[in-house]
Design a protein around this motif. Structure first.
Motif, PDB file in Angstrom:
ATOM      1  N   SER A   1      28.166 -38.175  -6.103  1.00 13.79           N
ATOM      2  CA  SER A   1      26.835 -38.022  -6.698  1.00 13.79           C
ATOM      3  C   SER A   1      26.709 -36.723  -7.495  1.00 13.79           C
ATOM      4  O   SER A   1      26.059 -36.695  -8.545  1.00 13.79           O
ATOM      5  CB  SER A   1      25.769 -38.080  -5.605  1.00 13.79           C
ATOM      6  N   LYS A   2      27.334 -35.647  -7.015  1.00 11.71           N
ATOM      7  CA  LYS A   2      27.244 -34.377  -7.740  1.00 11.71           C
ATOM      8  C   LYS A   2      27.959 -34.450  -9.085  1.00 11.71           C
ATOM      9  O   LYS A   2      27.469 -33.950 -10.091  1.00 11.71           O
ATOM     10  CB  LYS A   2      27.813 -33.248  -6.882  1.00 11.71           C
TER      11      LYS A   2
ATOM     12  N   VAL B   1      23.679 -37.827  -9.924  1.00 12.82           N
ATOM     13  CA  VAL B   1      22.764 -38.871  -9.462  1.00 12.82           C
ATOM     14  C   VAL B   1      22.318 -38.529  -8.048  1.00 12.82           C
ATOM     15  O   VAL B   1      22.961 -37.761  -7.338  1.00 12.82           O
ATOM     16  CB  VAL B   1      23.429 -40.263  -9.480  1.00 12.82           C
ATOM     17  N   ASP B   2      21.196 -39.110  -7.646  1.00 11.76           N
ATOM     18  CA  ASP B   2      20.631 -38.814  -6.337  1.00 11.76           C
ATOM     19  C   ASP B   2      21.208 -39.675  -5.228  1.00 11.76           C
ATOM     20  O   ASP B   2      21.131 -39.313  -4.055  1.00 11.76           O
ATOM     21  CB  ASP B   2      19.104 -38.991  -6.368  1.00 11.76           C
ATOM     22  N   THR B   3      21.750 -40.838  -5.563  1.00 12.26           N
ATOM     23  CA  THR B   3      22.233 -41.750  -4.533  1.00 12.26           C
ATOM     24  C   THR B   3      23.475 -42.475  -5.003  1.00 12.26           C
ATOM     25  O   THR B   3      23.651 -42.733  -6.190  1.00 12.26           O
ATOM     26  CB  THR B   3      21.149 -42.782  -4.160  1.00 12.26           C
ATOM     27  N   THR B   4      24.336 -42.781  -4.049  1.00 11.07           N
ATOM     28  CA  THR B   4      25.536 -43.580  -4.334  1.00 11.07           C
ATOM     29  C   THR B   4      25.451 -44.942  -3.647  1.00 11.07           C
ATOM     30  O   THR B   4      26.470 -45.620  -3.488  1.00 11.07           O
ATOM     31  CB  THR B   4      26.797 -42.848  -3.844  1.00 11.07           C
TER      32      THR B   4
ATOM     33  N   LYS C   1      25.582 -51.745  -7.238  1.00  4.31           N
ATOM     34  CA  LYS C   1      25.234 -50.325  -7.175  1.00  4.31           C
ATOM     35  C   LYS C   1      23.864 -50.114  -7.798  1.00  4.31           C
ATOM     36  O   LYS C   1      23.333 -50.997  -8.470  1.00  4.31           O
ATOM     37  CB  LYS C   1      26.260 -49.483  -7.944  1.00  4.31           C
TER      38      LYS C   1
ATOM     39  N   HIS D   1      23.529 -45.028 -11.042  1.00  8.51           N
ATOM     40  CA  HIS D   1      24.885 -44.685 -10.621  1.00  8.51           C
ATOM     41  C   HIS D   1      25.897 -45.313 -11.571  1.00  8.51           C
ATOM     42  O   HIS D   1      26.855 -44.665 -12.007  1.00  8.51           O
ATOM     43  CB  HIS D   1      25.115 -45.179  -9.188  1.00  8.51           C
TER      44      HIS D   1
ATOM     45  N   SER E   1      25.646 -43.550 -15.089  1.00  7.12           N
ATOM     46  CA  SER E   1      26.194 -42.191 -15.085  1.00  7.12           C
ATOM     47  C   SER E   1      27.713 -42.203 -15.017  1.00  7.12           C
ATOM     48  O   SER E   1      28.380 -41.400 -15.659  1.00  7.12           O
ATOM     49  CB  SER E   1      25.617 -41.410 -13.900  1.00  7.12           C
ATOM     50  N   ARG E   2      28.273 -43.150 -14.225  1.00  7.50           N
ATOM     51  CA  ARG E   2      29.716 -43.223 -14.125  1.00  7.50           C
ATOM     52  C   ARG E   2      30.326 -43.641 -15.460  1.00  7.50           C
ATOM     53  O   ARG E   2      31.355 -43.090 -15.892  1.00  7.50           O
ATOM     54  CB  ARG E   2      30.126 -44.215 -13.029  1.00  7.50           C
TER      55      ARG E   2
END
Length: 332
Positions: free
Chosen positions: A187-188, A192-195, A319, A323, A326-327
């Motif tokens: 997440s860092k 993002v806030d959640t995985t 997901k 997430h 961002s990935r």
């Protein structure tokens, strides 16, 4: 041709959830309009979880749900799977491989067949009943306020799919112990806030201890802590895809068998893997392997997977939307 149950494991890879057994009585039209079940498969396009199943997923990291698809629905997906295995649908490069072995292993030495992104290479599979039901199920998993500390967790979308086939008599058809997060940016790194992730594995064949069903360390992902992973082959992942981690003697390991048409769901941090396919084959020389681009065939040229004791699964991974986005941005 009627299906003959063997010890094959074929899976459709999807969001993974370990649920308790549910029984559903179907009409001749699959699900009658008068269906009165409160839980389980209540209609053609809906499956309702029990609270115990939801609690099991978050407590143990994995749950098994029985009787999600009926036989007619499994047969359609099974036929699609066979088109990938036979070579009728071409999958290029490393998207067709044995993930448990070093890169470059000759196809005739494979013990597992991994066909990545089947709905990409066969668009006719998109929106199938399995995909639709996993979306319904994952929405229930992450809809409760107590579970949904981050609003993004309720917005789960499909991220990935895969076909997995463990060949008969292959004791080395093993997936090493790992956490899915060991393969993904955290997440860092992605800001993002959640995985939050749910991976579904649908059994096309009965999956059990003999032919290498899923196994997991109960509750190992609750703390959402990533354990140190190392390459399974050599000193880097340049030699092979797989990672592995150590398991303590005191840790509780459970098997997660699944009958044909049932599925498991697991989260992104639970420690899991699977054993080899130790089931015997029906013949001393059970199969001719595909040529570089040719089909799997018997000596008489006829496609015949039914006499093998394989394990086949179809998986789908869901997901949170941010997430996934961002990935993908991180990769470009």
């Amino acid at each position: 041709q009627p299906h003959v149950h063997t010890k094959m494991i074929r899976l459709l890879l999807s969001v993974l959830l370990l649920l308790a057994p549910i029984t559903c009585t179907c009409s001749s039209s699959t699900f009658g309009k008068e269906q009165q079940n409160e839980y389980g498969r209540i209609s053609d396009d809906d499956f309702v979880l029990t609270q115990d199943q939801i609690d099991t997923f978050f407590r143990n990291g994995l749950v098994t749900i029985e009787n999600v698809l009926v036989e007619e629905e499994v047969m359609v997906l099974e036929q699609a799977f066979d088109r990938f295995i036979s070579g009728a649908i071409e999958v290029p490069d490393k998207d067709l491989c044995d993930m448990s072995k070093p890169f470059g292993t000759p196809r005739e030495e494979w013990s597992i067949v991994n066909a990545m992104l089947p709905t990409t290479y066969d668009p006719s599979l998109r929106g199938n009943i399995y995909e639709r039901l996993t979306q319904r199920i994952v929405n229930q998993l992450f809809s409760g306020a107590a579970r949904n500390k981050n609003a993004a967790a309720a917005n789960m979308t499909k991220d990935y799919d895969q076909l997995l086939n463990k060949l008969p008599g292959k004791s080395d058809a093993v997936f090493a112990w790992h956490q899915d997060m060991g393969y993904w940016p955290g997440s860092k790194a992605l800001n993002v806030d959640t995985t939050d992730t749910a991976t579904f594995s649908l059994a096309i064949d009965d999956s059990d201890s003999a032919n290498g069903c899923l196994r997991y360390v109960v509750g190992s992902g609750v703390a959402k802590t990533l354990r140190p992973h190392v390459p399974l082959m050599g000193n880097s992942r340049d030699e092979g895809h797989a990672l592995t981690i150590a398991i303590g003697d005191e840790e509780v390991i459970e098997l997660a068998p699944a009958k044909r048409g049932s599925l498991t769901i697991h989260d992104e941090y639970v420690v899991h893997g699977s054993g080899g396919n130790n089931s015997p084959t029906d013949n001393a020389e059970p199969t001719c392997w595909p040529t570089e681009r040719g089909p799997l065939s018997r000596p008489n040229g006829a496609l015949d997977l039914r006499t093998l004791t394989m394990t086949t699964l179809i998986g789908i991974r869901l997901k949170t939307a941010n997430h996934i986005e961002s990935r993908l941005l991180k990769q470009t």
